[in-house]
Design an enzyme around this catalytic site. Sequence first.
Site, PDB file in Angstrom:
ATOM      1  CD  GLU A 163     -32.793  -0.476  -4.229  1.00 21.62           C
ATOM      2  OE1 GLU A 163     -32.834  -1.563  -4.441  1.00 21.62           O
ATOM      3  OE2 GLU A 163     -31.797  -0.323  -3.202  1.00 21.62           O
ATOM      4  CE  LYS A 221     -31.652  -4.654  -5.301  1.00 25.13           C
ATOM      5  NZ  LYS A 221     -32.412  -4.140  -4.767  1.00 25.13           N
ATOM      6  CB  CYS A 263     -29.141  -1.888  -2.905  1.00 28.76           C
ATOM      7  SG  CYS A 263     -29.629  -2.182  -1.001  1.00 28.76           S
ATOM      8  N   GLY A 303      30.469   0.142   6.908  1.00 27.05           N
ATOM      9  CA  GLY A 303      31.101   1.506   6.687  1.00 27.05           C
ATOM     10  C   GLY A 303      30.365   2.114   7.905  1.00 27.05           C
ATOM     11  CB  THR A 330      25.256   2.466   4.433  1.00 25.71           C
ATOM     12  OG1 THR A 330      26.225   3.147   3.435  1.00 25.71           O
ATOM     13  CG2 THR A 330      25.933   1.391   5.184  1.00 25.71           C
ATOM     14  CE1 TYR A 377      28.283   3.542 -12.090  1.00 25.93           C
ATOM     15  CE2 TYR A 377      29.775   2.833 -12.559  1.00 25.93           C
ATOM     16  CZ  TYR A 377      29.072   2.844 -12.755  1.00 25.93           C
ATOM     17  OH  TYR A 377      28.840   1.909 -13.025  1.00 25.93           O
TER      18      TYR A 377
END
Length: 650
Positions: free
Chosen positions: A46, A115, A176, A363, A473, A486
């Site tokens: 600035e 600004k 700023c 399992g 799992t 599948y």
Amino acid sequence: MKDGFIKVAACTPNVRVADCEYNAAEIIRMAHEAGQQGAKVIVMPELCITSYTCGDLFWQELLLDEAKEQLLRIAKETADLDAILFVGLPLEYKGKLYNAAAGISRGEILGFVPKIHIPNYNEFYEARYFTSGAGVDGMVLLKSETGEDECEVPVSPNMLFTCSDMPKLKIAAEICEDLWVPNPPSVGHAYHGATLIANLSASDEVVGKDSYRRSLVSGQSARLVCGYIYATAGEGESTQDVVYGGQNLIAENGTILAESRRFVNGITYADLDIQRLVNERRRMTTCLFSSDEEEGEKEPFYSEVYFALSVDETKLSRKFDSRPFVPGVKAERDRRCDEILNIQAMGLKKRLAHIHCQNAVIGLSGGLDSTLALLVTVRAFDLLGMDRKKITAVTMPCFGTTDRTYNNACILSERLGTTLKEVNIKEAVSIHFRDIDHDPQKHDVTYENGQARERTQILMDIANQLGGIVIGTGDLSELALGWATYNGDHMSMYAVNCSVPKTLVRHLVQYYADTCGDGKLSEVLLDILDTPVSPELLPPKDGVISQKTEDLVGPYELHDFFLYYMLRWTFPPKKIYRMAQIAFGDEYDNATILKWLKTFYRRFFQQQFKRSCLPDGPKVGSVAVSPRGDLRMPSDACAKHWLDQIETMS
């Protein structure tokens, strides 16, 4: 700039108070230094042309005229830069003085952004000199003392600097204090398409302010899903009452990519990914980035100015985590692991409580995924105050089972206090092969899947006997690749691991081993971690696992990397490949990465039909493939465009 990457720089030049000629020379020198390093967007502090701390000298016409003269000089002497540069100066317009940011590219002053929020902490602060730029809209005539340079420049707080060669790069500026107020101008800028915010600042230092400043920049970049460059004043400003530390910050969507050391002037660089920001905004259907008119407010007019940049490949200094699903810092990783285990357990707890179920069947193979599923189920039963003996862990040895995995499954069940049941499926599978006229010496996909489906049938029937449910799992990585049979291990009644990638499964089990407080349990968990990943569907060689998943389908760390950036950030293959080269440079050569990238895309598209009918299961992270919410993908989608792009990289 290719693949959406662009290098940016936040600069703190050495300044002298009210010495515009010296300050301009430093700005020019630093801009060229940044340009030589490949920076395409360069932001200065600035009021850097005059210095921020001029006080009542801002009323001096000589200082204001010299600032404009040096601005023209900066534009002329940076004309050879392939970049856009933002510098700060006091600007007189229609009898008022504004604290302004000037955008400059290829010798042209593109626009002034005044600004808006002028601090007034005491009578000697900015409000003593400057007027708010809210509502300003017009043209400023700039003319050098010699009359050689003359130009008309637009001035407006609502201005977008758009790159004609990279249209998604839209830059807006705020100054700023604009960031520190409840409704920063950058909110409106983002509403109207800005993907990068440049903040020209002069923020003084007091104890603790650096942390707050950092959180402001990080938070604003996250809220607006934007890049944010914060360049602030440093050494050279007056220290009459305060000190300026030069804390430059560069952020992207909530992450601080780069931060300078305080009290040392210099340049801070970072590589921003504009494509990533745009893709993330596109996914947000609750999007912030829409018209204010929906709320009955008058939408402010935004002007757009254009600049050009050469489209070349940004030399990246940015690093990419090769394990994006796994936090790198151990303390954070441990916290994340505990949280994930709780999410998984709470999901299962709700399902068990809702259906008044007292039994669960798993399992248990002695591998990582079934181990994690059992650990989660134990935690869910503990939360419900139910007897762990009502968890039935079923081990089903067959042609590929090794002593190591079998023994580990038995020990694990015993140490956790669950009921272990063994069902040897060799005879049942052999009879099945006879029934379908399959030669058991032919070790093909029928040989493998026949075992997997037999195991699932047994689990389902045992669950029926016990009035329980089968706990799935399979993990996220396997689902992404379709590495599941599948209606075999693909199916369950609640899949606790369905959104946990393979690279994270390992850390979850490691965390449990580190924190369980049971030496023997920890020992078996560590041995499971050390066991090669395998479905164990082919006969072992000399008693050792012969079928290693990653030899067949590829390294899971690569596939998890591809999955994360393809689904979470929707990046194309060529960009993912470029990032993987950086992330895995010390682990895999380019040919290996490319080979498995092709495998990933081919399998991901081909195997969607398995993901279209997944069991329920809890989402734990930002990437999941549930067909009910996270991945609405047709099973017959064509992978041609993705695979064609990969072929061009071969």
